[in-house]
Scaffold this motif. Sequence first.
Motif, PDB file in Angstrom:
ATOM      1  N   THR A  28      22.792  -5.850  -2.190  1.00 40.09           N
ATOM      2  CA  THR A  28      23.242  -4.549  -1.688  1.00 40.09           C
ATOM      3  C   THR A  28      24.697  -4.690  -1.280  1.00 40.09           C
ATOM      4  O   THR A  28      25.015  -5.401  -0.324  1.00 40.09           O
ATOM      5  N   ASP A  29      25.569  -4.048  -2.016  1.00 37.93           N
ATOM      6  CA  ASP A  29      26.999  -4.096  -1.703  1.00 37.93           C
ATOM      7  C   ASP A  29      27.205  -3.514  -0.305  1.00 37.93           C
ATOM      8  O   ASP A  29      26.795  -2.378  -0.036  1.00 37.93           O
ATOM      9  N   PRO A  30      27.835  -4.237   0.605  1.00 34.69           N
ATOM     10  CA  PRO A  30      28.024  -3.735   1.971  1.00 34.69           C
ATOM     11  C   PRO A  30      28.907  -2.495   2.048  1.00 34.69           C
ATOM     12  O   PRO A  30      28.861  -1.764   3.041  1.00 34.69           O
ATOM     13  N   VAL A  45      15.875   3.483  -1.979  1.00 37.27           N
ATOM     14  CA  VAL A  45      17.029   4.069  -1.279  1.00 37.27           C
ATOM     15  C   VAL A  45      16.637   4.442   0.142  1.00 37.27           C
ATOM     16  O   VAL A  45      17.345   4.117   1.095  1.00 37.27           O
ATOM     17  N   LEU A  46      15.500   5.092   0.296  1.00 37.85           N
ATOM     18  CA  LEU A  46      15.066   5.465   1.643  1.00 37.85           C
ATOM     19  C   LEU A  46      14.735   4.236   2.484  1.00 37.85           C
ATOM     20  O   LEU A  46      15.022   4.214   3.680  1.00 37.85           O
ATOM     21  N   GLN A  47      14.171   3.216   1.849  1.00 40.86           N
ATOM     22  CA  GLN A  47      13.872   1.996   2.596  1.00 40.86           C
ATOM     23  C   GLN A  47      15.139   1.332   3.107  1.00 40.86           C
ATOM     24  O   GLN A  47      15.193   0.872   4.247  1.00 40.86           O
ATOM     25  N   ALA A  48      16.157   1.286   2.283  1.00 40.35           N
ATOM     26  CA  ALA A  48      17.397   0.602   2.671  1.00 40.35           C
ATOM     27  C   ALA A  48      18.338   1.462   3.497  1.00 40.35           C
ATOM     28  O   ALA A  48      19.042   0.950   4.369  1.00 40.35           O
ATOM     29  N   PHE A  49      18.370   2.777   3.218  1.00 44.14           N
ATOM     30  CA  PHE A  49      19.406   3.622   3.829  1.00 44.14           C
ATOM     31  C   PHE A  49      18.868   4.900   4.468  1.00 44.14           C
ATOM     32  O   PHE A  49      19.663   5.755   4.864  1.00 44.14           O
ATOM     33  N   GLY A  50      17.569   5.055   4.551  1.00 41.58           N
ATOM     34  CA  GLY A  50      16.988   6.295   5.073  1.00 41.58           C
ATOM     35  C   GLY A  50      17.514   6.688   6.440  1.00 41.58           C
ATOM     36  O   GLY A  50      17.926   7.823   6.660  1.00 41.58           O
TER      37      GLY A  50
END
Length: 95
Positions: A57-59, A84-89
Amino acid sequence: MNVRLFVFGLGYSANRFLAQHGGQFTGIAGTVRTAGKSAAFAPTRNIETLVFNPDVTDPRIADHLANADLLLVSVPPGADGDPVLQAFGARIVAS
């Protein structure tokens, strides 16, 4: 008017959308699955690409999300749900 778009998943569907509507945005950034795809994609269009996959995951994605006016999610769900929701929700909801 400055409208910045961030795209999760610069694949077929997102690229069809951008072909028709990309000119409406002053800045576009989005994710690809591999650095190789990023290198192949970036020179052909004025779109900044960042790697997002289960292992990388690019910071810089967080900064792009914070600055985006619009978000397009074109990433298919996996066996464990929407990556996407798991990482950035939480970050998306807070924006």
